[in-house]
Design an enzyme around this catalytic site. Structure first.
Site, PDB file in Angstrom:
ATOM      1  N   ASP A 188       4.879   3.742  49.380  1.00  0.00           N
ATOM      2  CA  ASP A 188       5.805   4.395  48.453  1.00  0.00           C
ATOM      3  C   ASP A 188       6.734   3.365  47.828  1.00  0.00           C
ATOM      4  OD1 ASP A 188       7.116   4.070  50.998  1.00  0.00           O
ATOM      5  OD2 ASP A 188       8.717   5.395  50.269  1.00  0.00           O
TER       6      ASP A 188
ATOM      7  N   GLU B 167       8.840   5.273  53.321  1.00  0.00           N
ATOM      8  CA  GLU B 167       9.693   4.197  53.833  1.00  0.00           C
ATOM      9  C   GLU B 167      10.998   4.129  53.055  1.00  0.00           C
ATOM     10  OE1 GLU B 167      11.393   0.143  54.344  1.00  0.00           O
ATOM     11  OE2 GLU B 167      10.786   1.166  52.509  1.00  0.00           O
TER      12      GLU B 167
END
Length: 368
Positions: free
Chosen positions: A79, A132
């Site tokens: 991400d 994350e």
């Protein structure tokens, strides 16, 4: 002016290729919208010869190379922050959201393992974790599912540096309430009380930081937002406080400090907190990195980061040698100018491959 020099750049790192990096960058995946990038990564892992490649229960992309009992986890995150950047070349620099944080490092992990291939007795597990940049939901899902001998977290450090630690983080919402009163009366308003509270927090942080010269060892609170209002009887003011925590100061201990700053204030956690992590400087893993970097003409150094990464979670949970490593200049994280130098990417892939080769020379478990 944008230069279409992909062919020339690709030739400079023909041994590692660019398909993995370009593919990840072309699948824009801000936190919460990682599915297409995850699916692409799984297919890429299969094409590269990973024996098992799948999507786990948290939505992470997981690839396994080899079937040995000795396990190394190479954990990146797929991400990114919001704000799509057109993928394009400018000379030897490849621009795109995630080029540095952290699809460049993730792609380097994938390519290094693919080049090395399966090694008897060893199992390489490459993971593209989700969330994350949020609450690390992807990494937290992994904690009780693996027990590796060591772990490499894919984060930008430049090709010749290894990250040993990250500060912890705490995100807190603090609400101060005061009875409404006429503006001519002298008592502090809720907003004034909130500002006085913030001054006390800063003063306490300065006390805790006394005699600590390294930023990594200091508690660093920052005021991230303010709001206020009233219901006709009571006024309130709310502060959003983000704090970077040094080793030795747990999120719970810092929250206690915030509560002591004003016992009448409402102190609530907002977001996922994590303690600081500081890894071992002299382990088989760090020695393997040092040797690999030197063999490729670099002068290896160790760094400590003031941010937070999934290393903060998996390092303590797995209790094994753990570092963060990857190509890219971390000062470009989250910026509109995010880009990676392709020569550096190629060197990082070579360093990672050399590091894994060094680890396989260890005679038996327990030497890491």
């Amino acid at each position: 002016m944008k230069a279409n020099t992909q062919g020339e750049n690709a030739q400079s790192i023909s041994s590692s290729g660019l398909d993995t990096l370009l593919g990840l960058l072309h699948h824009f995946s801000p936190t919460g919208r990682e599915q297409e990038a995850v699916a692409w990564m799984v297919e890429r892992l299969r094409r590269l010869g990973f024996q098992n490649a799948s999507i786990d229960g948290a939505g992470n992309a997981v690839g396994v190379m080899g079937e040995g009992p000795r396990q190394v986890v190479l954990l990146g995150h797929i991400d990114t922050v919001p704000g799509e950047i057109e993928v394009h070349w400018e000379g030897e620099a490849l621009h795109g959201r995630g080029a540095v944080d952290a699809k460049g490092p993730l792609a380097a992990l994938i390519d290094a393992v693919a080049q090395l291939g399966a090694i008897p007795g060893w199992q390489w597990i490459v993971i593209g974790a989700v969330d994350e940049e949020g609450d690390s939901r992807g990494a937290r899902y992994l904690l009780d599912r693996f027990r590796p001998e060591c772990v490499i977290v894919g984060e930008p450090s430049r090709w010749d540096r290894v990250t040993l630690g990250y500060k912890g983080s705490s995100w807190t919402s603090v609400t101060v309430r005061r009875p409404l009163a006429h503006s001519a009366r002298p008592q502090p308003t809720a907003c004034e009380a909130a500002l006085a509270y913030w001054d006390r927090v800063r003063t306490r942080a300065a006390e805790l930081n006394e005699m600590k010269t390294r930023v990594f060892d200091q508690v660093s609170p920052s005021l991230r937002g303010m709001s206020s209002g009233d219901d006709g009887f009571e006024a309130w003011a709310r502060l959003e406080i983000g704090t970077r925590l040094p080793p030795g100061l747990a999120p719970e201990a810092w929250r206690a400090e915030l509560e002591r700053a004003d016992p009448s204030a409402e102190v609530e956690a907002s977001g996922f907190a994590s303690p600081a992590y500081l890894g071992e400087k002299n382990s088989a893993l760090t020695r393997a990195f040092v040797r690999s970097i030197r063999e490729r003409g670099g002068q290896p150094t160790f760094v400590l980061k003031s941010g937070t990464a999934d290393l903060n979670l998996v390092g303590p949970a797995w209790g094994c040698p753990a570092v963060a490593y990857g190509p890219g200049d971390s000062s470009l994280d989250h910026t509109p100018n995010e880009h990676i130098l392709i020569a550096e990417y190629g060197k990082a892939v070579a360093v990672l491959r050399g590091t894994l080769e060094e680890l396989t020379r260890l005679p038996e478990p327990g030497h890491l």
